[in-house]
Design a protein around this motif. Structure first.
Motif, PDB file in Angstrom:
ATOM      1  N   PHE A 145      55.261  19.465  59.649  1.00  0.00           N
ATOM      2  CA  PHE A 145      54.333  18.382  59.306  1.00  0.00           C
ATOM      3  C   PHE A 145      55.085  17.126  58.869  1.00  0.00           C
ATOM      4  O   PHE A 145      54.757  16.484  57.864  1.00  0.00           O
ATOM      5  CB  PHE A 145      53.330  18.846  58.249  1.00  0.00           C
ATOM      6  CG  PHE A 145      52.397  19.910  58.765  1.00  0.00           C
ATOM      7  CD1 PHE A 145      51.314  19.574  59.549  1.00  0.00           C
ATOM      8  CD2 PHE A 145      52.640  21.249  58.502  1.00  0.00           C
ATOM      9  CE1 PHE A 145      50.465  20.555  60.053  1.00  0.00           C
ATOM     10  CE2 PHE A 145      51.800  22.238  58.998  1.00  0.00           C
ATOM     11  CZ  PHE A 145      50.713  21.890  59.771  1.00  0.00           C
ATOM     12  N   SER A 146      56.091  16.779  59.635  1.00  0.00           N
ATOM     13  CA  SER A 146      56.839  15.540  59.411  1.00  0.00           C
ATOM     14  C   SER A 146      56.157  14.395  60.165  1.00  0.00           C
ATOM     15  O   SER A 146      55.363  14.616  61.088  1.00  0.00           O
ATOM     16  CB  SER A 146      58.280  15.698  59.893  1.00  0.00           C
ATOM     17  OG  SER A 146      58.310  16.013  61.283  1.00  0.00           O
ATOM     18  N   PHE A 147      56.456  13.164  59.768  1.00  0.00           N
ATOM     19  CA  PHE A 147      55.890  12.009  60.456  1.00  0.00           C
ATOM     20  C   PHE A 147      56.978  11.264  61.208  1.00  0.00           C
ATOM     21  O   PHE A 147      58.169  11.349  60.875  1.00  0.00           O
ATOM     22  CB  PHE A 147      55.160  11.074  59.485  1.00  0.00           C
ATOM     23  CG  PHE A 147      56.022  10.525  58.372  1.00  0.00           C
ATOM     24  CD1 PHE A 147      56.839   9.417  58.566  1.00  0.00           C
ATOM     25  CD2 PHE A 147      55.997  11.109  57.115  1.00  0.00           C
ATOM     26  CE1 PHE A 147      57.629   8.914  57.543  1.00  0.00           C
ATOM     27  CE2 PHE A 147      56.776  10.612  56.073  1.00  0.00           C
ATOM     28  CZ  PHE A 147      57.593   9.517  56.284  1.00  0.00           C
ATOM     29  N   ASP A 148      56.573  10.533  62.216  1.00  0.00           N
ATOM     30  CA  ASP A 148      57.471   9.679  62.970  1.00  0.00           C
ATOM     31  C   ASP A 148      57.486   8.304  62.302  1.00  0.00           C
ATOM     32  O   ASP A 148      56.441   7.656  62.179  1.00  0.00           O
ATOM     33  CB  ASP A 148      56.997   9.571  64.422  1.00  0.00           C
ATOM     34  CG  ASP A 148      57.900   8.695  65.264  1.00  0.00           C
ATOM     35  OD1 ASP A 148      57.692   7.464  65.256  1.00  0.00           O
ATOM     36  OD2 ASP A 148      58.817   9.221  65.913  1.00  0.00           O
ATOM     37  N   TYR A 149      58.665   7.852  61.873  1.00  0.00           N
ATOM     38  CA  TYR A 149      58.763   6.623  61.106  1.00  0.00           C
ATOM     39  C   TYR A 149      58.222   5.420  61.889  1.00  0.00           C
ATOM     40  O   TYR A 149      57.478   4.590  61.332  1.00  0.00           O
ATOM     41  CB  TYR A 149      60.207   6.360  60.695  1.00  0.00           C
ATOM     42  CG  TYR A 149      60.390   5.087  59.888  1.00  0.00           C
ATOM     43  CD1 TYR A 149      60.185   5.087  58.513  1.00  0.00           C
ATOM     44  CD2 TYR A 149      60.750   3.891  60.504  1.00  0.00           C
ATOM     45  CE1 TYR A 149      60.332   3.925  57.765  1.00  0.00           C
ATOM     46  CE2 TYR A 149      60.893   2.728  59.769  1.00  0.00           C
ATOM     47  CZ  TYR A 149      60.689   2.748  58.407  1.00  0.00           C
ATOM     48  OH  TYR A 149      60.831   1.589  57.689  1.00  0.00           O
TER      49      TYR A 149
END
Length: 391
Positions: A145-149
């Motif tokens: 559940f990481s985001f793309d900067y």
């Protein structure tokens, strides 16, 4: 008959609370709505009994009883290291739900944009819409559940007035790292954006993860609006004691919104809860150990059954991947589980802006006996799922 409100025309009822009603209908174990089946600390309930006899029973100050706000300020300083003024930087609300709504209405104007990570707690989009704002959704990508900067910055570039950060996250159990929070903070400062944090699970964290308060990052105290409650930390979800912590100018506005929304939180409950806010460090360590035990018990059982899931880093939810069962309508599947398996989850699609139908969410804030019965029932799932039909 005159037409009803346009802004609420697309609303449904809460899917989470609906699944509680479905669980009750079929006599299923309710692992949908996140409340425990064990009692609050006895010190709190004992104090409540005393208050029931002696009071207070009338209105407290609109923004919260003095001793309650002072206890909140001391607790927040103990865990965050930040000193706050209980008279100027805290408002007590009727649960964190009102805290979020009052905060949103205090900082947004109709037409403003608010960034919401997806998956998200279902109230966030509704809060934005009720405030007249437009939610902009940015995906958190499984399994971590990481985001793309760059995707997040594109959302800021659209003129976002605020971003909501739930940490630890419901429903995914994600705990944002210091680096991730620093990236969000950097964008908030660059684009002059408020950060509204939902920190109700601040003390339910699993090793080696740590909770970092966004407000403690450089130059973020005045830009951060903290929404929190006592519900999860002290197992008193029905008491509806929440609060907002922010700078004096924001709090002055939140006080006024809160006054016209609900007037004030329940005076007897605030008085009784002060004793919990004064617990020593050993309480929070025991709380962490308790939830770690429940997580290990339930997730270990899911693993033994052969179900696929993402391991939560905090909070008390687990997202289970049901794609192997050919699920195309997770709402129907969740209701089928309640009826035929005897365990009620929440369909994962209620948390995603994207069309994702392959998750259900369980919570594990339950006694060992409850979790063991739930696992026994879930163990039948691989054998009876062939009877499930979406026709």
């Amino acid at each position: 008959m005159a037409k009803l409100s346009n802004r609420t025309s697309t609303f449904t009822d809460s899917v989470i609370r609906r699944m509680t009603r479905v669980a009750n209908k079929y006599g299923a174990i309710n692992l949908s709505q996140g409340f425990p089946d064990f009692d609050p600390p006895v010190e709190i309930t004992r104090r409540l009994a005393e208050v029931a006899a002696k009071g207070p029973h009338q209105y407290a100050l609109t923004w919260g009883a003095q001793n309650f706000r002072e206890a909140l300020a001391r607790k927040h300083e103990r865990f965050s290291g930040q000193k706050i003024d209980p008279d100027k930087e805290i408002v007590v609300t009727c649960g964190s739900t009102e805290a979020m709504m009052a905060s949103m209405m205090s900082v947004t104007n109709p037409g403003d944009k608010v960034i919401v990570f997806s998956p998200f707690y279902e109230n966030y989009g509704a809060d934005a819409i009720l405030s007249g704002a437009e939610p902009i959704y940015v995906p958190l990508n499984p399994p971590d559940f990481s985001f793309d900067y760059s995707e997040l910055e594109n959302a800021f570039k659209k003129g976002a007035k605020a971003i909501i950060v739930c940490n630890p996250s419901n429903p995914s159990g994600k705990v944002f790292t210091y680096e991730e929070l620093s990236q969000i903070a950097g964008l908030a400062k660059k684009y002059d954006t408020f950060v509204i944090t939902d920190e109700v699970y601040e003390h339910i964290i699993y090793e080696p993860y740590k909770h970092v308060y966004m407000s403690t990052l450089p130059d973020m105290k005045d830009r951060t609006i903290i929404c929190n409650s006592l519900s999860k930390t002290y197992s008193i979800t029905g008491w509806r004691l929440g609060y907002v912590i922010a700078n004096e100018d924001v709090i002055d506005r939140v006080k006024k919104v809160h006054d016209f929304l609900t007037v004030g939180a329940a005076a007897p409950l605030m008085e009784a809860a002060v004793v919990g806010l004064e617990f020593g460090d050993e309480y929070y360590e025991e709380l962490r150990q308790h939830y770690t035990h429940m997580k290990n018990l339930f997730l270990g059982g899911l693993r033994d059954i052969g179900l696929k899931f993402t391991e939560p880093q905090g909070a008390y939810y687990v997202m289970v991947d049901v794609s192997e069962f050919g699920v195309r309508d997770d709402t129907r599947f969740s209701e089928w589980m309640a009826e035929k398996v005897g365990v009620a989850p929440v369909p994962g699609s209620s948390f995603f802006k994207e069309d994702i139908q392959n998750y259900v969410r369980f919570h594990f804030a339950k006694n060992d006996d409850t979790l063991e019965v739930a696992l026994s029932r879930l163990s039948r799932l691989p054998d009876i799922v062939s009877s499930y039909s979406e026709q």
